[in-house]
Write a protein that holds these residues in place. Structure first.
Motif, PDB file in Angstrom:
ATOM      1  N   LEU A 155       0.825  -1.207   0.000  1.00  0.00           N
ATOM      2  CA  LEU A 155       0.000   0.000   0.000  1.00  0.00           C
ATOM      3  C   LEU A 155       0.862   1.260   0.000  1.00  0.00           C
ATOM      4  CD1 LEU A 155      -2.914  -0.903   2.446  1.00  0.00           C
ATOM      5  CD2 LEU A 155      -2.984  -0.732  -0.048  1.00  0.00           C
ATOM      6  N   ILE A 156       1.967   1.242   0.739  1.00  0.00           N
ATOM      7  CA  ILE A 156       2.850   2.411   0.765  1.00  0.00           C
ATOM      8  C   ILE A 156       3.499   2.618  -0.597  1.00  0.00           C
ATOM      9  CG2 ILE A 156       5.021   3.297   1.714  1.00  0.00           C
ATOM     10  CD1 ILE A 156       4.172   2.144   4.400  1.00  0.00           C
ATOM     11  N   ALA A 157       3.907   1.525  -1.220  1.00  0.00           N
ATOM     12  CA  ALA A 157       4.502   1.639  -2.555  1.00  0.00           C
ATOM     13  C   ALA A 157       3.491   2.163  -3.559  1.00  0.00           C
ATOM     14  CB  ALA A 157       5.039   0.281  -3.003  1.00  0.00           C
ATOM     15  N   SER A 158       2.231   1.770  -3.427  1.00  0.00           N
ATOM     16  CA  SER A 158       1.202   2.266  -4.345  1.00  0.00           C
ATOM     17  C   SER A 158       0.982   3.761  -4.152  1.00  0.00           C
ATOM     18  CB  SER A 158      -0.113   1.512  -4.130  1.00  0.00           C
ATOM     19  OG  SER A 158      -0.714   1.866  -2.901  1.00  0.00           O
ATOM     20  N   VAL A 159       1.177   4.246  -2.924  1.00  0.00           N
ATOM     21  CA  VAL A 159       1.063   5.678  -2.658  1.00  0.00           C
ATOM     22  C   VAL A 159       2.202   6.429  -3.343  1.00  0.00           C
ATOM     23  CG1 VAL A 159       1.308   7.431  -0.854  1.00  0.00           C
ATOM     24  CG2 VAL A 159      -0.197   5.474  -0.497  1.00  0.00           C
ATOM     25  N   VAL A 160       3.407   5.887  -3.254  1.00  0.00           N
ATOM     26  CA  VAL A 160       4.576   6.530  -3.847  1.00  0.00           C
ATOM     27  C   VAL A 160       4.421   6.653  -5.357  1.00  0.00           C
ATOM     28  CG1 VAL A 160       7.056   6.308  -4.252  1.00  0.00           C
ATOM     29  CG2 VAL A 160       6.106   5.740  -2.019  1.00  0.00           C
ATOM     30  N   LEU A 161       3.890   5.623  -5.988  1.00  0.00           N
ATOM     31  CA  LEU A 161       3.806   5.588  -7.444  1.00  0.00           C
ATOM     32  C   LEU A 161       2.478   6.099  -7.981  1.00  0.00           C
ATOM     33  CD1 LEU A 161       5.555   2.148  -7.983  1.00  0.00           C
ATOM     34  CD2 LEU A 161       6.502   4.404  -8.433  1.00  0.00           C
ATOM     35  N   ALA A 162       1.609   6.594  -7.083  1.00  0.00           N
ATOM     36  CA  ALA A 162       0.345   7.173  -7.538  1.00  0.00           C
ATOM     37  C   ALA A 162       0.572   8.596  -8.018  1.00  0.00           C
ATOM     38  CB  ALA A 162      -0.676   7.170  -6.400  1.00  0.00           C
ATOM     39  N   VAL A 475      10.704  -2.517   7.544  1.00  0.00           N
ATOM     40  CA  VAL A 475      11.867  -1.645   7.357  1.00  0.00           C
ATOM     41  C   VAL A 475      11.864  -1.063   5.943  1.00  0.00           C
ATOM     42  CG1 VAL A 475      14.389  -1.632   7.145  1.00  0.00           C
ATOM     43  CG2 VAL A 475      13.313  -2.762   9.091  1.00  0.00           C
ATOM     44  N   ALA A 476      11.544  -1.903   4.962  1.00  0.00           N
ATOM     45  CA  ALA A 476      11.467  -1.421   3.575  1.00  0.00           C
ATOM     46  C   ALA A 476      10.393  -0.347   3.438  1.00  0.00           C
ATOM     47  CB  ALA A 476      11.177  -2.587   2.636  1.00  0.00           C
ATOM     48  N   ALA A 477       9.249  -0.550   4.098  1.00  0.00           N
ATOM     49  CA  ALA A 477       8.177   0.443   4.042  1.00  0.00           C
ATOM     50  C   ALA A 477       8.614   1.759   4.682  1.00  0.00           C
ATOM     51  CB  ALA A 477       6.931  -0.093   4.748  1.00  0.00           C
ATOM     52  N   ALA A 478       9.344   1.661   5.807  1.00  0.00           N
ATOM     53  CA  ALA A 478       9.832   2.871   6.488  1.00  0.00           C
ATOM     54  C   ALA A 478      10.838   3.620   5.615  1.00  0.00           C
ATOM     55  CB  ALA A 478      10.464   2.494   7.823  1.00  0.00           C
ATOM     56  N   ILE A 479      11.702   2.869   4.910  1.00  0.00           N
ATOM     57  CA  ILE A 479      12.691   3.497   4.026  1.00  0.00           C
ATOM     58  C   ILE A 479      12.004   4.227   2.878  1.00  0.00           C
ATOM     59  CG2 ILE A 479      14.543   3.007   2.367  1.00  0.00           C
ATOM     60  CD1 ILE A 479      15.432   0.742   4.226  1.00  0.00           C
ATOM     61  N   VAL A 480      10.978   3.589   2.316  1.00  0.00           N
ATOM     62  CA  VAL A 480      10.239   4.220   1.214  1.00  0.00           C
ATOM     63  C   VAL A 480       9.601   5.527   1.680  1.00  0.00           C
ATOM     64  CG1 VAL A 480       8.233   3.980  -0.292  1.00  0.00           C
ATOM     65  CG2 VAL A 480       9.813   2.071  -0.033  1.00  0.00           C
ATOM     66  N   LEU A 481       8.991   5.516   2.861  1.00  0.00           N
ATOM     67  CA  LEU A 481       8.368   6.735   3.378  1.00  0.00           C
ATOM     68  C   LEU A 481       9.406   7.812   3.656  1.00  0.00           C
ATOM     69  CD1 LEU A 481       5.642   5.414   5.847  1.00  0.00           C
ATOM     70  CD2 LEU A 481       5.278   6.621   3.695  1.00  0.00           C
TER      71      LEU A 481
END
Length: 502
Positions: A155-162, A475-481
Protein backbone atom coordinates in the motif's frame (compact mmCIF):
# COMPACT_ATOMS: atom_id res chain seq x y z
CA UNK A 1 10.12 -32.34 -15.33
CA UNK A 2 7.50 -30.68 -13.12
CA UNK A 3 7.85 -27.50 -15.16
CA UNK A 4 7.18 -29.41 -18.41
CA UNK A 5 4.19 -31.17 -16.86
CA UNK A 6 2.81 -27.87 -15.59
CA UNK A 7 3.14 -26.27 -19.01
CA UNK A 8 1.45 -29.32 -20.57
CA UNK A 9 -1.46 -28.82 -18.14
CA UNK A 10 -1.56 -25.14 -19.06
CA UNK A 11 -1.65 -25.89 -22.78
CA UNK A 12 -4.48 -28.38 -22.28
CA UNK A 13 -6.52 -25.72 -20.47
CA UNK A 14 -5.62 -22.77 -22.70
CA UNK A 15 -6.31 -24.68 -25.93
CA UNK A 16 -9.79 -25.72 -24.85
CA UNK A 17 -12.22 -24.31 -27.41
CA UNK A 18 -14.08 -22.12 -24.92
CA UNK A 19 -10.84 -20.68 -23.50
CA UNK A 20 -9.47 -19.95 -26.98
CA UNK A 21 -12.72 -18.13 -27.70
CA UNK A 22 -12.60 -16.06 -24.51
CA UNK A 23 -8.90 -15.33 -25.07
CA UNK A 24 -9.78 -13.99 -28.51
CA UNK A 25 -12.69 -11.98 -27.11
CA UNK A 26 -10.38 -10.52 -24.45
CA UNK A 27 -7.59 -9.43 -26.78
CA UNK A 28 -10.09 -8.15 -29.35
CA UNK A 29 -11.87 -6.12 -26.68
CA UNK A 30 -8.56 -4.96 -25.26
CA UNK A 31 -7.41 -3.74 -28.67
CA UNK A 32 -10.65 -1.84 -29.15
CA UNK A 33 -10.37 -0.37 -25.65
CA UNK A 34 -6.79 0.70 -26.35
CA UNK A 35 -7.81 2.38 -29.60
CA UNK A 36 -10.66 4.38 -28.05
CA UNK A 37 -9.22 7.21 -25.92
CA UNK A 38 -10.77 7.74 -22.51
CA UNK A 39 -12.07 4.21 -21.92
CA UNK A 40 -9.09 2.18 -20.73
CA UNK A 41 -8.71 -1.43 -19.54
CA UNK A 42 -9.54 -0.59 -15.93
CA UNK A 43 -13.00 0.74 -16.76
CA UNK A 44 -13.63 -2.07 -19.24
CA UNK A 45 -12.67 -4.85 -16.84
CA UNK A 46 -14.83 -3.23 -14.16
CA UNK A 47 -17.80 -3.06 -16.53
CA UNK A 48 -17.34 -6.68 -17.68
CA UNK A 49 -17.05 -8.17 -14.18
CA UNK A 50 -20.76 -9.13 -14.09
CA UNK A 51 -20.31 -11.07 -17.34
CA UNK A 52 -17.80 -13.36 -15.65
CA UNK A 53 -20.34 -14.62 -13.10
CA UNK A 54 -21.62 -17.28 -15.48
CA UNK A 55 -18.14 -18.28 -16.68
CA UNK A 56 -15.62 -20.71 -15.24
CA UNK A 57 -12.71 -19.16 -13.32
CA UNK A 58 -10.14 -20.07 -15.98
CA UNK A 59 -12.22 -18.57 -18.82
CA UNK A 60 -12.99 -15.43 -16.80
CA UNK A 61 -9.38 -14.68 -15.91
CA UNK A 62 -8.12 -15.50 -19.41
CA UNK A 63 -10.59 -13.02 -20.92
CA UNK A 64 -9.91 -10.26 -18.39
CA UNK A 65 -6.15 -10.72 -18.76
CA UNK A 66 -6.50 -10.48 -22.54
CA UNK A 67 -8.29 -7.15 -22.16
CA UNK A 68 -5.46 -5.81 -20.00
CA UNK A 69 -2.45 -6.65 -22.13
CA UNK A 70 -4.46 -6.24 -25.33
CA UNK A 71 -5.10 -2.60 -24.45
CA UNK A 72 -1.34 -1.98 -24.48
CA UNK A 73 -1.28 -3.06 -28.15
CA UNK A 74 -4.32 -1.05 -29.19
CA UNK A 75 -3.14 2.13 -27.51
CA UNK A 76 -0.15 2.36 -29.83
CA UNK A 77 -2.31 2.58 -32.97
CA UNK A 78 -3.85 5.99 -32.27
CA UNK A 79 -0.65 7.14 -30.52
CA UNK A 80 1.24 6.66 -33.79
CA UNK A 81 -1.42 7.65 -36.30
CA UNK A 82 -3.21 10.49 -34.49
CA UNK A 83 -0.79 11.58 -31.75
CA UNK A 84 -3.56 10.55 -29.36
CA UNK A 85 -2.67 7.77 -26.90
CA UNK A 86 -5.59 5.42 -26.53
CA UNK A 87 -4.12 4.07 -23.29
CA UNK A 88 -2.05 6.01 -20.72
CA UNK A 89 0.99 3.76 -21.15
CA UNK A 90 1.07 4.65 -24.87
CA UNK A 91 1.62 8.35 -24.18
CA UNK A 92 5.39 7.97 -24.55
CA UNK A 93 4.94 6.27 -27.93
CA UNK A 94 3.47 9.48 -29.36
CA UNK A 95 6.82 11.27 -29.01
CA UNK A 96 8.48 9.38 -31.87
CA UNK A 97 5.70 7.24 -33.31
CA UNK A 98 3.65 10.20 -34.51
CA UNK A 99 6.75 11.86 -35.96
CA UNK A 100 7.45 8.68 -37.93
CA UNK A 101 3.87 8.76 -39.24
CA UNK A 102 4.26 12.39 -40.31
CA UNK A 103 7.32 11.39 -42.30
CA UNK A 104 5.40 8.67 -44.11
CA UNK A 105 6.70 5.82 -41.94
CA UNK A 106 3.47 4.99 -40.12
CA UNK A 107 3.67 1.38 -41.39
CA UNK A 108 7.14 0.67 -39.95
CA UNK A 109 6.16 2.41 -36.69
CA UNK A 110 3.07 0.21 -36.30
CA UNK A 111 5.04 -2.91 -37.21
CA UNK A 112 7.69 -1.96 -34.66
CA UNK A 113 5.06 -1.55 -31.96
CA UNK A 114 3.52 -4.94 -32.79
CA UNK A 115 6.77 -6.90 -33.06
CA UNK A 116 8.42 -5.38 -29.98
CA UNK A 117 5.23 -6.03 -28.00
CA UNK A 118 5.13 -9.63 -29.23
CA UNK A 119 8.76 -10.14 -28.22
CA UNK A 120 8.19 -8.56 -24.80
CA UNK A 121 4.99 -10.49 -24.20
CA UNK A 122 6.67 -13.79 -25.06
CA UNK A 123 9.64 -13.17 -22.76
CA UNK A 124 7.53 -11.74 -19.92
CA UNK A 125 5.23 -14.76 -20.03
CA UNK A 126 8.30 -17.01 -19.83
CA UNK A 127 9.42 -15.02 -16.77
CA UNK A 128 6.03 -15.64 -15.17
CA UNK A 129 6.19 -19.36 -15.98
CA UNK A 130 9.70 -19.70 -14.55
CA UNK A 131 9.38 -17.63 -11.40
CA UNK A 132 5.70 -17.69 -10.39
CA UNK A 133 5.73 -21.27 -9.10
CA UNK A 134 8.99 -20.96 -7.07
CA UNK A 135 7.78 -17.70 -5.55
CA UNK A 136 4.53 -19.42 -4.64
CA UNK A 137 6.43 -22.06 -2.70
CA UNK A 138 8.38 -19.32 -0.91
CA UNK A 139 5.12 -17.57 -0.06
CA UNK A 140 3.80 -20.77 1.51
CA UNK A 141 6.37 -20.23 4.27
CA UNK A 142 4.92 -16.80 5.13
CA UNK A 143 3.16 -16.49 8.48
CA UNK A 144 0.34 -14.00 9.26
CA UNK A 145 2.71 -11.21 10.47
CA UNK A 146 4.69 -11.45 7.23
CA UNK A 147 1.57 -11.24 5.11
CA UNK A 148 0.33 -8.21 7.01
CA UNK A 149 3.66 -6.38 6.73
CA UNK A 150 3.94 -7.25 3.05
CA UNK A 151 0.52 -5.68 2.41
CA UNK A 152 1.57 -2.57 4.34
CA UNK A 153 4.59 -2.27 2.05
CA UNK A 154 2.39 -2.79 -0.99
CA UNK A 155 0.00 0.00 0.00
CA UNK A 156 2.85 2.41 0.76
CA UNK A 157 4.50 1.64 -2.56
CA UNK A 158 1.20 2.27 -4.34
CA UNK A 159 1.06 5.68 -2.66
CA UNK A 160 4.58 6.53 -3.85
CA UNK A 161 3.81 5.59 -7.44
CA UNK A 162 0.35 7.17 -7.54
CA UNK A 163 -0.16 10.40 -9.47
CA UNK A 164 -0.68 13.69 -7.72
CA UNK A 165 -0.37 14.58 -4.05
CA UNK A 166 1.01 11.97 -1.69
CA UNK A 167 -1.39 13.10 1.02
CA UNK A 168 -4.34 12.60 -1.33
CA UNK A 169 -3.07 9.13 -2.24
CA UNK A 170 -2.77 8.21 1.45
CA UNK A 171 -6.30 9.50 2.03
CA UNK A 172 -7.55 7.32 -0.83
CA UNK A 173 -5.88 4.24 0.67
CA UNK A 174 -7.44 4.94 4.07
CA UNK A 175 -10.86 5.48 2.50
CA UNK A 176 -10.48 2.18 0.67
CA UNK A 177 -9.55 0.41 3.90
CA UNK A 178 -12.64 1.82 5.63
CA UNK A 179 -14.92 0.75 2.79
CA UNK A 180 -13.32 -2.69 2.81
CA UNK A 181 -14.21 -3.43 6.44
CA UNK A 182 -17.91 -2.54 6.06
CA UNK A 183 -20.04 -5.60 6.65
CA UNK A 184 -19.91 -8.51 9.07
CA UNK A 185 -16.99 -9.08 11.44
CA UNK A 186 -15.24 -12.29 10.42
CA UNK A 187 -14.70 -13.41 14.04
CA UNK A 188 -17.68 -12.11 16.05
CA UNK A 189 -20.33 -12.19 13.32
CA UNK A 190 -21.63 -8.72 14.20
CA UNK A 191 -22.31 -6.10 11.53
CA UNK A 192 -20.28 -2.90 11.52
CA UNK A 193 -20.24 0.44 9.68
CA UNK A 194 -23.32 -0.55 7.69
CA UNK A 195 -25.39 2.42 8.94
CA UNK A 196 -28.26 0.08 9.76
CA UNK A 197 -28.61 -1.15 6.18
CA UNK A 198 -29.07 -4.90 5.99
CA UNK A 199 -27.99 -4.81 2.34
CA UNK A 200 -24.46 -3.91 3.51
CA UNK A 201 -24.20 -6.89 5.86
CA UNK A 202 -22.06 -8.67 3.26
CA UNK A 203 -20.01 -5.56 2.58
CA UNK A 204 -19.83 -3.15 -0.33
CA UNK A 205 -20.39 -4.71 -3.73
CA UNK A 206 -16.98 -4.74 -5.43
CA UNK A 207 -18.57 -4.73 -8.89
CA UNK A 208 -20.64 -1.61 -8.16
CA UNK A 209 -17.59 0.09 -6.65
CA UNK A 210 -15.35 -0.76 -9.59
CA UNK A 211 -17.82 0.19 -12.32
CA UNK A 212 -18.84 3.37 -10.51
CA UNK A 213 -15.32 4.61 -9.73
CA UNK A 214 -13.69 3.72 -13.02
CA UNK A 215 -16.42 3.17 -15.59
CA UNK A 216 -19.21 5.69 -15.05
CA UNK A 217 -17.00 8.32 -13.38
CA UNK A 218 -14.54 8.20 -16.30
CA UNK A 219 -17.42 8.64 -18.75
CA UNK A 220 -18.67 11.68 -16.84
CA UNK A 221 -15.19 13.19 -16.90
CA UNK A 222 -14.77 12.55 -20.64
CA UNK A 223 -18.11 14.24 -21.38
CA UNK A 224 -16.61 17.46 -20.01
CA UNK A 225 -13.76 17.49 -22.53
CA UNK A 226 -16.04 17.08 -25.59
CA UNK A 227 -12.97 16.62 -27.75
CA UNK A 228 -13.31 16.25 -31.51
CA UNK A 229 -11.45 13.32 -33.01
CA UNK A 230 -9.92 13.55 -36.45
CA UNK A 231 -9.78 10.27 -38.30
CA UNK A 232 -6.79 9.38 -40.42
CA UNK A 233 -8.03 8.64 -43.92
CA UNK A 234 -4.69 8.02 -45.57
CA UNK A 235 -4.01 4.33 -46.12
CA UNK A 236 -1.11 2.93 -44.09
CA UNK A 237 1.51 1.26 -46.25
CA UNK A 238 4.82 -0.53 -45.83
CA UNK A 239 4.19 -2.64 -42.72
CA UNK A 240 7.27 -4.80 -43.35
CA UNK A 241 10.45 -3.69 -41.59
CA UNK A 242 13.78 -3.54 -43.38
CA UNK A 243 16.79 -5.44 -42.07
CA UNK A 244 18.28 -2.15 -40.88
CA UNK A 245 15.12 -1.37 -38.91
CA UNK A 246 15.10 -4.83 -37.34
CA UNK A 247 18.70 -4.34 -36.18
CA UNK A 248 17.82 -0.96 -34.69
CA UNK A 249 14.82 -2.20 -32.71
CA UNK A 250 16.31 -5.45 -31.38
CA UNK A 251 18.34 -4.14 -28.43
CA UNK A 252 15.78 -1.45 -27.49
CA UNK A 253 13.15 -4.21 -27.37
CA UNK A 254 15.43 -6.33 -25.17
CA UNK A 255 16.14 -3.44 -22.79
CA UNK A 256 12.49 -2.39 -22.74
CA UNK A 257 11.44 -5.97 -21.96
CA UNK A 258 13.91 -6.18 -19.08
CA UNK A 259 12.80 -2.85 -17.60
CA UNK A 260 9.11 -3.64 -18.00
CA UNK A 261 9.47 -7.13 -16.54
CA UNK A 262 11.12 -5.70 -13.41
CA UNK A 263 8.92 -2.63 -12.89
CA UNK A 264 5.70 -4.51 -13.63
CA UNK A 265 6.10 -6.48 -10.41
CA UNK A 266 6.27 -3.32 -8.25
CA UNK A 267 3.06 -2.12 -6.59
CA UNK A 268 1.74 0.82 -8.57
CA UNK A 269 4.24 0.21 -11.37
CA UNK A 270 2.94 -1.70 -14.34
CA UNK A 271 2.78 -0.60 -17.94
CA UNK A 272 2.81 3.21 -17.70
CA UNK A 273 5.83 3.55 -15.43
CA UNK A 274 7.65 0.88 -17.46
CA UNK A 275 7.17 2.65 -20.80
CA UNK A 276 8.33 5.97 -19.40
CA UNK A 277 11.43 4.46 -17.77
CA UNK A 278 12.34 2.49 -20.91
CA UNK A 279 12.14 5.60 -23.08
CA UNK A 280 14.40 7.58 -20.73
CA UNK A 281 16.98 4.77 -20.62
CA UNK A 282 16.93 4.31 -24.39
CA UNK A 283 17.35 8.01 -24.96
CA UNK A 284 20.53 7.93 -22.86
CA UNK A 285 22.15 4.79 -24.30
CA UNK A 286 21.11 4.96 -27.97
CA UNK A 287 23.63 5.81 -30.69
CA UNK A 288 20.84 7.72 -32.44
CA UNK A 289 19.83 9.90 -29.51
CA UNK A 290 19.72 13.01 -31.72
CA UNK A 291 16.74 11.48 -33.55
CA UNK A 292 14.64 11.08 -30.41
CA UNK A 293 11.57 13.27 -30.60
CA UNK A 294 12.05 13.49 -34.38
CA UNK A 295 10.98 9.97 -35.31
CA UNK A 296 13.51 7.53 -33.83
CA UNK A 297 12.32 3.97 -34.31
CA UNK A 298 14.02 3.06 -31.01
CA UNK A 299 11.65 5.50 -29.30
CA UNK A 300 8.76 3.30 -30.39
CA UNK A 301 10.32 -0.12 -29.77
CA UNK A 302 11.53 0.45 -26.19
CA UNK A 303 8.35 1.84 -24.56
CA UNK A 304 6.08 -0.56 -26.45
CA UNK A 305 8.15 -3.55 -25.31
CA UNK A 306 8.23 -2.18 -21.76
CA UNK A 307 4.52 -1.50 -21.40
CA UNK A 308 3.59 -4.98 -22.64
CA UNK A 309 6.15 -6.71 -20.42
CA UNK A 310 5.07 -4.60 -17.45
CA UNK A 311 1.40 -5.39 -17.95
CA UNK A 312 2.12 -9.13 -17.90
CA UNK A 313 4.66 -9.45 -15.07
CA UNK A 314 2.16 -7.54 -12.92
CA UNK A 315 0.43 -10.93 -12.67
CA UNK A 316 3.32 -12.40 -10.65
CA UNK A 317 2.50 -10.87 -7.21
CA UNK A 318 -1.21 -11.35 -7.90
CA UNK A 319 -0.85 -15.05 -8.68
CA UNK A 320 1.82 -15.93 -6.11
CA UNK A 321 0.96 -13.73 -3.12
CA UNK A 322 -2.59 -12.57 -3.73
CA UNK A 323 -1.19 -9.02 -3.71
CA UNK A 324 -2.40 -6.67 -6.48
CA UNK A 325 0.38 -4.53 -7.95
CA UNK A 326 -2.07 -2.07 -9.51
CA UNK A 327 -5.77 -1.34 -9.75
CA UNK A 328 -6.31 -3.71 -12.68
CA UNK A 329 -4.80 -6.57 -10.69
CA UNK A 330 -7.07 -5.60 -7.79
CA UNK A 331 -10.06 -6.11 -10.06
CA UNK A 332 -8.60 -9.45 -11.20
CA UNK A 333 -8.46 -10.50 -7.55
CA UNK A 334 -12.04 -9.28 -7.22
CA UNK A 335 -13.01 -11.54 -10.13
CA UNK A 336 -11.34 -14.48 -8.36
CA UNK A 337 -13.20 -13.73 -5.12
CA UNK A 338 -16.47 -13.56 -7.06
CA UNK A 339 -15.66 -17.03 -8.42
CA UNK A 340 -15.15 -18.29 -4.86
CA UNK A 341 -11.35 -18.51 -5.16
CA UNK A 342 -9.24 -17.13 -2.32
CA UNK A 343 -6.20 -15.31 -3.75
CA UNK A 344 -2.81 -16.38 -2.45
CA UNK A 345 -0.14 -19.06 -2.79
CA UNK A 346 -2.71 -21.86 -2.41
CA UNK A 347 -3.99 -21.16 -5.94
CA UNK A 348 -1.26 -23.18 -7.64
CA UNK A 349 -2.18 -26.19 -5.46
CA UNK A 350 -5.97 -25.86 -5.48
CA UNK A 351 -6.41 -24.43 -9.00
CA UNK A 352 -3.39 -25.62 -11.04
CA UNK A 353 -5.36 -25.70 -14.29
CA UNK A 354 -6.44 -22.08 -13.90
CA UNK A 355 -2.94 -20.98 -12.82
CA UNK A 356 -1.03 -22.55 -15.71
CA UNK A 357 -3.84 -22.09 -18.21
CA UNK A 358 -3.74 -18.33 -17.61
CA UNK A 359 0.02 -18.24 -18.15
CA UNK A 360 -0.09 -20.23 -21.39
CA UNK A 361 -3.03 -18.16 -22.66
CA UNK A 362 -0.76 -15.10 -22.59
CA UNK A 363 1.44 -16.64 -25.29
CA UNK A 364 -1.62 -17.44 -27.36
CA UNK A 365 -3.06 -13.98 -26.80
CA UNK A 366 0.14 -12.21 -27.86
CA UNK A 367 0.18 -14.03 -31.19
CA UNK A 368 -3.52 -13.27 -31.68
CA UNK A 369 -2.80 -9.60 -31.09
CA UNK A 370 -0.22 -9.38 -33.85
CA UNK A 371 -2.67 -10.99 -36.28
CA UNK A 372 -5.40 -8.58 -35.15
CA UNK A 373 -3.43 -5.34 -35.04
CA UNK A 374 -1.50 -5.19 -38.30
CA UNK A 375 -4.13 -6.29 -40.86
CA UNK A 376 -7.01 -4.43 -39.17
CA UNK A 377 -5.36 -1.06 -38.55
CA UNK A 378 -7.81 0.74 -40.82
CA UNK A 379 -10.76 -0.80 -38.99
CA UNK A 380 -9.47 0.27 -35.56
CA UNK A 381 -8.99 3.84 -36.70
CA UNK A 382 -12.56 3.92 -38.07
CA UNK A 383 -13.84 3.16 -34.57
CA UNK A 384 -12.70 6.62 -33.58
CA UNK A 385 -15.49 8.07 -35.71
CA UNK A 386 -18.17 6.52 -33.48
CA UNK A 387 -19.93 9.40 -31.65
CA UNK A 388 -19.00 9.40 -28.00
CA UNK A 389 -22.64 10.02 -27.07
CA UNK A 390 -23.50 6.61 -28.54
CA UNK A 391 -20.70 4.91 -26.61
CA UNK A 392 -21.82 6.59 -23.38
CA UNK A 393 -25.40 5.32 -23.61
CA UNK A 394 -24.28 1.80 -24.57
CA UNK A 395 -21.69 1.51 -21.81
CA UNK A 396 -23.95 2.88 -19.06
CA UNK A 397 -26.86 0.65 -20.09
CA UNK A 398 -24.59 -2.40 -20.22
CA UNK A 399 -23.19 -1.56 -16.77
CA UNK A 400 -26.62 -1.14 -15.17
CA UNK A 401 -28.04 -4.33 -16.69
CA UNK A 402 -24.93 -6.29 -15.73
CA UNK A 403 -25.00 -5.24 -12.09
CA UNK A 404 -28.74 -5.72 -11.66
CA UNK A 405 -28.70 -9.16 -13.30
CA UNK A 406 -25.86 -10.22 -11.02
CA UNK A 407 -27.31 -8.99 -7.72
CA UNK A 408 -31.04 -8.91 -8.43
CA UNK A 409 -31.49 -6.02 -6.00
CA UNK A 410 -32.27 -2.35 -6.49
CA UNK A 411 -29.76 -1.48 -3.77
CA UNK A 412 -26.85 -2.40 -6.08
CA UNK A 413 -28.05 0.33 -8.45
CA UNK A 414 -27.91 2.83 -5.58
CA UNK A 415 -24.36 1.68 -4.86
CA UNK A 416 -23.45 2.15 -8.52
CA UNK A 417 -24.82 5.70 -8.53
CA UNK A 418 -23.07 6.56 -5.26
CA UNK A 419 -19.65 5.37 -6.40
CA UNK A 420 -20.06 6.97 -9.83
CA UNK A 421 -20.63 10.35 -8.20
CA UNK A 422 -17.88 9.70 -5.67
CA UNK A 423 -15.43 8.76 -8.43
CA UNK A 424 -16.30 11.86 -10.44
CA UNK A 425 -15.88 14.07 -7.37
CA UNK A 426 -12.51 12.48 -6.57
CA UNK A 427 -11.29 13.09 -10.13
CA UNK A 428 -12.36 16.73 -9.94
CA UNK A 429 -10.45 17.06 -6.65
CA UNK A 430 -7.31 15.54 -8.18
CA UNK A 431 -7.57 12.31 -6.18
CA UNK A 432 -6.63 9.12 -8.01
CA UNK A 433 -9.14 6.31 -7.27
CA UNK A 434 -6.65 3.48 -7.93
CA UNK A 435 -5.14 3.54 -4.38
CA UNK A 436 -8.70 3.44 -3.02
CA UNK A 437 -9.33 0.21 -4.92
CA UNK A 438 -6.11 -1.34 -3.63
CA UNK A 439 -7.06 -0.41 -0.08
CA UNK A 440 -10.58 -1.81 -0.56
CA UNK A 441 -9.28 -5.16 -1.84
CA UNK A 442 -6.44 -5.48 0.67
CA UNK A 443 -8.36 -4.15 3.68
CA UNK A 444 -10.21 -7.36 4.62
CA UNK A 445 -7.07 -9.44 3.95
CA UNK A 446 -4.96 -7.14 6.14
CA UNK A 447 -7.52 -7.26 8.93
CA UNK A 448 -7.62 -11.05 8.86
CA UNK A 449 -3.82 -11.37 8.95
CA UNK A 450 -3.55 -8.71 11.68
CA UNK A 451 -6.04 -10.47 13.92
CA UNK A 452 -4.48 -13.87 13.26
CA UNK A 453 -1.11 -12.40 14.22
CA UNK A 454 -2.47 -10.95 17.46
CA UNK A 455 -4.19 -14.21 18.34
CA UNK A 456 -1.02 -16.15 17.60
CA UNK A 457 1.09 -13.83 19.79
CA UNK A 458 -1.54 -13.53 22.55
CA UNK A 459 -1.93 -9.81 21.92
CA UNK A 460 1.78 -8.95 21.69
CA UNK A 461 2.27 -6.40 18.85
CA UNK A 462 6.04 -6.96 18.81
CA UNK A 463 5.40 -10.13 16.80
CA UNK A 464 5.64 -7.95 13.68
CA UNK A 465 9.18 -6.98 14.67
CA UNK A 466 10.45 -10.28 15.98
CA UNK A 467 9.65 -12.24 12.83
CA UNK A 468 12.48 -11.61 10.32
CA UNK A 469 10.40 -11.51 7.10
CA UNK A 470 7.82 -9.19 8.67
CA UNK A 471 10.56 -6.92 10.01
CA UNK A 472 12.20 -6.74 6.58
CA UNK A 473 8.95 -5.62 4.96
CA UNK A 474 8.31 -3.00 7.64
CA UNK A 475 11.87 -1.65 7.36
CA UNK A 476 11.47 -1.42 3.58
CA UNK A 477 8.18 0.44 4.04
CA UNK A 478 9.83 2.87 6.49
CA UNK A 479 12.69 3.50 4.03
CA UNK A 480 10.24 4.22 1.21
CA UNK A 481 8.37 6.74 3.38
CA UNK A 482 11.63 8.36 4.50
CA UNK A 483 12.85 8.72 0.92
CA UNK A 484 9.52 10.17 -0.12
CA UNK A 485 9.85 12.85 2.57
CA UNK A 486 13.08 14.14 0.99
CA UNK A 487 12.38 17.31 -1.04
CA UNK A 488 14.65 16.24 -3.90
CA UNK A 489 12.87 12.88 -4.27
CA UNK A 490 9.43 14.50 -4.11
CA UNK A 491 10.45 17.04 -6.77
CA UNK A 492 11.79 14.36 -9.13
CA UNK A 493 8.63 12.31 -8.62
CA UNK A 494 6.44 15.24 -9.67
CA UNK A 495 8.65 15.97 -12.70
CA UNK A 496 8.56 12.32 -13.78
CA UNK A 497 4.78 12.13 -13.75
CA UNK A 498 4.40 15.46 -15.54
CA UNK A 499 6.79 14.31 -18.27
CA UNK A 500 5.15 10.87 -18.58
CA UNK A 501 1.73 12.49 -19.05
CA UNK A 502 2.93 15.13 -21.46
Amino acid sequence: MDFINNLALGFSVAFAVKNLFFCFVGVLGGTLVGVLPGVGPLATIAILLPVTFSMGPDSALIMLAGIYYGAQYGGSTTAILLNLPGEASSAVTTLDGYQMARKGRAGPALATAALSSLFAGTIATLVIALFAAPLTHVAMAFRPPSYFSMMVLGLIASVVLAHGSVLKAIAMVLLGLLLGIIGTDIYTGTTRLNMGMLELADGVDIVALAIGLFGIAEILRNLETNEVRDVLNEKVKGLWLSLADLKRIFMPSVRGTAIGSALGILPGGGAMLSSFAAYIVEKKVSKNRAEFGQGAIEGVAAPEAANNAGSQTAFIPMLTLGLPSNAVMALMIGAMIIQGIQPGPDIIVKQPGMFWGLIVSMWIGNFMLVLLNLPLIGLWVKFLSVPYSVLVVAVMAFSAVGIYSASGTLFSMYELGFFALLGYLLMRLGCEPAPLTLGFILGPMMEEQLRRSMLMSRGDPTVFLTEPISLAFLVAAAIVLALLALPSIARKREEAFIESEG
